[in-house]
Scaffold this motif. Structure first.
Motif, PDB file in Angstrom:
ATOM      1  N   GLY A  52       0.567  -1.011   0.172  1.00  0.00           N
ATOM      2  CA  GLY A  52       0.032  -0.080  -0.442  1.00  0.00           C
ATOM      3  C   GLY A  52       0.566   0.835   0.029  1.00  0.00           C
ATOM      4  O   GLY A  52       2.151   1.272  -0.416  1.00  0.00           O
ATOM      5  N   PRO A  53      -0.034   2.508   0.434  1.00  0.00           N
ATOM      6  CA  PRO A  53       0.999   3.693   0.302  1.00  0.00           C
ATOM      7  C   PRO A  53       1.662   4.078   1.341  1.00  0.00           C
ATOM      8  O   PRO A  53       1.001   3.609   1.870  1.00  0.00           O
ATOM      9  CB  PRO A  53      -0.348   4.602   0.070  1.00  0.00           C
ATOM     10  N   ALA A  54       2.635   4.685   1.610  1.00  0.00           N
ATOM     11  CA  ALA A  54       3.168   5.442   2.698  1.00  0.00           C
ATOM     12  C   ALA A  54       4.038   6.241   2.511  1.00  0.00           C
ATOM     13  O   ALA A  54       4.585   6.491   1.152  1.00  0.00           O
ATOM     14  CB  ALA A  54       3.802   4.340   3.775  1.00  0.00           C
ATOM     15  N   ALA A  55       4.128   7.292   2.946  1.00  0.00           N
ATOM     16  CA  ALA A  55       5.120   8.353   2.660  1.00  0.00           C
ATOM     17  C   ALA A  55       6.699   7.596   2.927  1.00  0.00           C
ATOM     18  O   ALA A  55       7.358   8.325   2.023  1.00  0.00           O
ATOM     19  CB  ALA A  55       5.090   9.491   3.846  1.00  0.00           C
ATOM     20  N   GLU A  56       6.812   7.283   3.480  1.00  0.00           N
ATOM     21  CA  GLU A  56       8.641   6.406   3.426  1.00  0.00           C
ATOM     22  C   GLU A  56       8.191   4.733   3.207  1.00  0.00           C
ATOM     23  O   GLU A  56       7.561   4.396   3.205  1.00  0.00           O
ATOM     24  CB  GLU A  56       8.770   6.345   4.816  1.00  0.00           C
ATOM     25  N   ARG A  57       9.645   4.754   2.508  1.00  0.00           N
ATOM     26  CA  ARG A  57       9.982   3.345   2.385  1.00  0.00           C
ATOM     27  C   ARG A  57       9.290   2.587   3.857  1.00  0.00           C
ATOM     28  O   ARG A  57      10.320   3.022   4.699  1.00  0.00           O
ATOM     29  CB  ARG A  57      11.052   3.224   1.495  1.00  0.00           C
ATOM     30  N   PRO A  58       8.272   0.929   3.405  1.00  0.00           N
ATOM     31  CA  PRO A  58       8.025   0.800   4.503  1.00  0.00           C
ATOM     32  C   PRO A  58       9.661  -0.869   4.587  1.00  0.00           C
ATOM     33  O   PRO A  58       9.914  -0.709   4.219  1.00  0.00           O
ATOM     34  CB  PRO A  58       6.382  -0.243   4.327  1.00  0.00           C
ATOM     35  N   ARG A  59       9.546  -1.023   6.182  1.00  0.00           N
ATOM     36  CA  ARG A  59      10.216  -2.151   6.364  1.00  0.00           C
ATOM     37  C   ARG A  59       9.557  -3.165   5.969  1.00  0.00           C
ATOM     38  O   ARG A  59       7.761  -3.341   7.337  1.00  0.00           O
ATOM     39  CB  ARG A  59      11.275  -1.988   7.535  1.00  0.00           C
ATOM     40  N   ALA A  60      10.441  -4.210   5.552  1.00  0.00           N
ATOM     41  CA  ALA A  60       8.911  -5.622   6.127  1.00  0.00           C
ATOM     42  C   ALA A  60      10.431  -6.984   5.803  1.00  0.00           C
ATOM     43  O   ALA A  60      11.483  -6.785   6.062  1.00  0.00           O
ATOM     44  CB  ALA A  60       8.370  -5.570   4.983  1.00  0.00           C
ATOM     45  N   PHE A  61       9.995  -8.013   7.217  1.00  0.00           N
ATOM     46  CA  PHE A  61      10.185  -8.891   7.356  1.00  0.00           C
ATOM     47  C   PHE A  61       9.343 -10.451   7.204  1.00  0.00           C
ATOM     48  O   PHE A  61       8.354 -10.929   6.781  1.00  0.00           O
ATOM     49  CB  PHE A  61      11.090  -8.715   8.930  1.00  0.00           C
ATOM     50  N   ALA A  62      10.440 -11.398   6.664  1.00  0.00           N
ATOM     51  CA  ALA A  62      10.328 -12.891   6.605  1.00  0.00           C
ATOM     52  C   ALA A  62      10.406 -13.381   7.717  1.00  0.00           C
ATOM     53  O   ALA A  62      11.917 -13.729   7.865  1.00  0.00           O
ATOM     54  CB  ALA A  62      11.100 -13.232   5.751  1.00  0.00           C
ATOM     55  N   ASP A  63       9.841 -13.093   9.063  1.00  0.00           N
ATOM     56  CA  ASP A  63      10.587 -13.348  10.369  1.00  0.00           C
ATOM     57  C   ASP A  63      11.320 -12.696  10.947  1.00  0.00           C
ATOM     58  O   ASP A  63      10.680 -11.941  10.729  1.00  0.00           O
ATOM     59  CB  ASP A  63      11.596 -15.189  10.281  1.00  0.00           C
ATOM     60  N   ASP A  64      12.900 -12.857  10.842  1.00  0.00           N
ATOM     61  CA  ASP A  64      14.078 -11.557  11.176  1.00  0.00           C
ATOM     62  C   ASP A  64      14.782 -11.192  10.207  1.00  0.00           C
ATOM     63  O   ASP A  64      15.237 -10.629  10.115  1.00  0.00           O
ATOM     64  CB  ASP A  64      14.179 -11.910  12.209  1.00  0.00           C
ATOM     65  N   VAL A  65      13.869 -11.441   9.387  1.00  0.00           N
ATOM     66  CA  VAL A  65      14.516 -11.377   7.921  1.00  0.00           C
ATOM     67  C   VAL A  65      14.973 -10.483   6.988  1.00  0.00           C
ATOM     68  O   VAL A  65      13.545 -10.387   6.681  1.00  0.00           O
ATOM     69  CB  VAL A  65      15.586 -12.629   7.284  1.00  0.00           C
ATOM     70  N   PRO A  66      15.260  -8.807   6.654  1.00  0.00           N
ATOM     71  CA  PRO A  66      14.705  -8.429   6.438  1.00  0.00           C
ATOM     72  C   PRO A  66      14.181  -8.206   4.600  1.00  0.00           C
ATOM     73  O   PRO A  66      15.278  -9.080   3.732  1.00  0.00           O
ATOM     74  CB  PRO A  66      15.337  -6.975   6.161  1.00  0.00           C
ATOM     75  N   LEU A  67      13.193  -7.435   3.723  1.00  0.00           N
ATOM     76  CA  LEU A  67      13.065  -7.642   2.503  1.00  0.00           C
ATOM     77  C   LEU A  67      13.033  -6.669   1.670  1.00  0.00           C
ATOM     78  O   LEU A  67      13.170  -5.655   1.838  1.00  0.00           O
ATOM     79  CB  LEU A  67      11.696  -7.865   2.714  1.00  0.00           C
ATOM     80  N   LEU A  68      13.181  -7.059   0.679  1.00  0.00           N
ATOM     81  CA  LEU A  68      13.578  -6.184  -0.425  1.00  0.00           C
ATOM     82  C   LEU A  68      12.198  -5.473  -0.687  1.00  0.00           C
ATOM     83  O   LEU A  68      11.185  -5.969  -1.008  1.00  0.00           O
ATOM     84  CB  LEU A  68      14.392  -6.443  -1.756  1.00  0.00           C
ATOM     85  N   VAL A  69      11.894  -4.463  -0.693  1.00  0.00           N
ATOM     86  CA  VAL A  69      11.211  -3.161  -0.677  1.00  0.00           C
ATOM     87  C   VAL A  69      11.177  -2.534  -2.064  1.00  0.00           C
ATOM     88  O   VAL A  69      12.385  -1.427  -1.640  1.00  0.00           O
ATOM     89  CB  VAL A  69      10.441  -2.640   0.620  1.00  0.00           C
ATOM     90  N   VAL A  70      10.399  -1.933  -3.123  1.00  0.00           N
ATOM     91  CA  VAL A  70      10.085  -1.169  -3.653  1.00  0.00           C
ATOM     92  C   VAL A  70       8.900  -0.010  -4.166  1.00  0.00           C
ATOM     93  O   VAL A  70       8.290  -1.144  -3.547  1.00  0.00           O
ATOM     94  CB  VAL A  70      10.738  -2.025  -5.253  1.00  0.00           C
ATOM     95  N   GLY A  71       9.347   0.822  -4.765  1.00  0.00           N
ATOM     96  CA  GLY A  71       7.955   1.124  -5.274  1.00  0.00           C
ATOM     97  C   GLY A  71       8.405   2.813  -4.750  1.00  0.00           C
ATOM     98  O   GLY A  71       9.450   3.469  -5.160  1.00  0.00           O
ATOM     99  N   ASP A  72       7.123   3.127  -4.650  1.00  0.00           N
ATOM    100  CA  ASP A  72       7.315   5.469  -4.300  1.00  0.00           C
ATOM    101  C   ASP A  72       5.863   4.958  -3.301  1.00  0.00           C
ATOM    102  O   ASP A  72       5.441   4.614  -2.510  1.00  0.00           O
ATOM    103  CB  ASP A  72       6.875   6.075  -5.853  1.00  0.00           C
ATOM    104  N   ALA A  73       5.908   6.541  -2.343  1.00  0.00           N
ATOM    105  CA  ALA A  73       4.720   6.620  -2.151  1.00  0.00           C
ATOM    106  C   ALA A  73       3.394   6.360  -2.635  1.00  0.00           C
ATOM    107  O   ALA A  73       2.668   6.149  -1.368  1.00  0.00           O
ATOM    108  CB  ALA A  73       5.023   8.186  -1.674  1.00  0.00           C
ATOM    109  N   ILE A  74       3.815   6.019  -3.567  1.00  0.00           N
ATOM    110  CA  ILE A  74       1.873   6.122  -3.644  1.00  0.00           C
ATOM    111  C   ILE A  74       1.191   4.319  -3.346  1.00  0.00           C
ATOM    112  O   ILE A  74       0.634   3.618  -3.599  1.00  0.00           O
ATOM    113  CB  ILE A  74       1.327   6.033  -5.238  1.00  0.00           C
ATOM    114  N   SER A  75       2.586   3.420  -3.576  1.00  0.00           N
ATOM    115  CA  SER A  75       2.341   1.823  -3.831  1.00  0.00           C
ATOM    116  C   SER A  75       3.589   0.805  -4.071  1.00  0.00           C
ATOM    117  O   SER A  75       4.960   1.672  -3.967  1.00  0.00           O
ATOM    118  CB  SER A  75       1.903   1.289  -5.728  1.00  0.00           C
TER     119      SER A  75
END
Ligand code: ZN
Length: 284
Positions: A52-75
């Motif tokens: 979804g949208p967010a002003a800043e790039r969200p952080r996301a994790f699978a268990d404790d492993v950080p994930l690649l997040v791409v896109g922009d504030a709209i999506s």
């Protein structure tokens, strides 16, 4: 068509933002050309999860492993590498935020990879205690290297084949030596003569070089955001740790070092520490 109705912005500004974000949003949804990597929610594939949208790039994790997040504030989109060892069924990622942590569930479908049964002299399967100890040390080192997580790549995630030659479709191949299962084949093999240049498939930083028991002369590349390439069995290595490579820049040459029967490039692509099919990143 693209809809920006999730964002409460004045109409004109919303329209401008929507126009600017169109190519990326189209890619994130999977309905435009140039979708890299190709989504495949199967073991050895890559899931695309809408954050979804967010002003800043969200952080996301699978268990404790950080994930690649791409896109922009709209999506924003999380790209999740799914291990070959994953069990089909429901999987989840965590998305921490100001209002608490969200969980996003997705389905991993089954995929039956080809089995290969080989009969080989027992001596070639069983390692000597010294070789086994070396392999264990190298495996521990590799687990550190594969955990590298740096700033996400800025451009599109399309890769270029790192050496010319015939691509095998042996990713995920389940090998049995004398009836005993080995680890599945975790990369793409490209047949090419010794000395053929090997180049960076995407812009990268060199994060490891070495000469390893199974993999031979090896170069690890960090493309950013937990997306890595490993090039194995090289005859020579032309780069050092810390070197920045542009796409197409040479890093070494094809060889037959390590445990191999003939010259070829073994290319692993890792995403959030999972080996995924390199073909998903290549054009056709
Ligand atoms: Zn291989």
């Amino acid at each position: 068509m693209f809809s920006s109705s999730r964002l409460q912005l004045p109409g004109r500004r919303r329209a401008l933002l929507a126009a600017a974000a169109w190519p990326l949003a189209a890619r994130a949804r999977g309905d435009g050309p140039g979708l890299w990597p190709r989504p495949a929610a199967v073991p050895g594939g890559v899931a695309r999860l809408d954050l979804g949208p967010a002003a800043e790039r969200p952080r996301a994790f699978a268990d404790d492993v950080p994930l690649l997040v791409v896109g922009d504030a709209i999506s924003w989109t999380a790209l999740v590498g799914i291990p070959l060892s994953a069990t089909p069924g429901t999987a989840r990622i965590r998305v921490p935020g100001a209002g608490g942590e969200r969980e996003i569930a997705y389905d991993v479908a089954g995929k039956q990879y080809t089995e290969q049964h080989l009969k080989v002299p027992p001596r070639t399967v069983d390692l000597s205690p010294a070789d086994l100890a070396r392999h264990e040390r190298e495996r521990a080192h590799q687990q550190q290297v594969i955990a590298t997580f740096s700033a996400p790549p800025a451009g599109e995630l399309r890769m270029r084949q790192p050496t010319p030659g015939r691509r095998s479709s042996s990713f995920g191949l389940r090998r049995f030596f004398n009836g005993q299962p080995r680890n599945p084949h975790s990369g793409m093999d490209i047949a090419a003569p010794t000395g053929t240049p090997v180049v960076a498939p995407m812009p990268a930083t060199v994060i490891d070089t070495g000469d390893y028991f199974f993999n031979g002369r090896t170069v690890w590349l960090d493309h950013g955001g937990g997306l890595l390439s490993m090039m194995c069995h090289l005859s020579r290595i032309d780069v050092q740790n810390g070197n920045r490579l542009a796409v197409g820049e040479r890093l070494g040459a094809v060889g037959a070092t390590g445990r191999v029967t003939g010259p070829h490039l073994h290319w692993t692509v890792a995403l959030n520490r999972a080996s995924v099919d390199p073909a998903l990143f290549l054009e056709a």
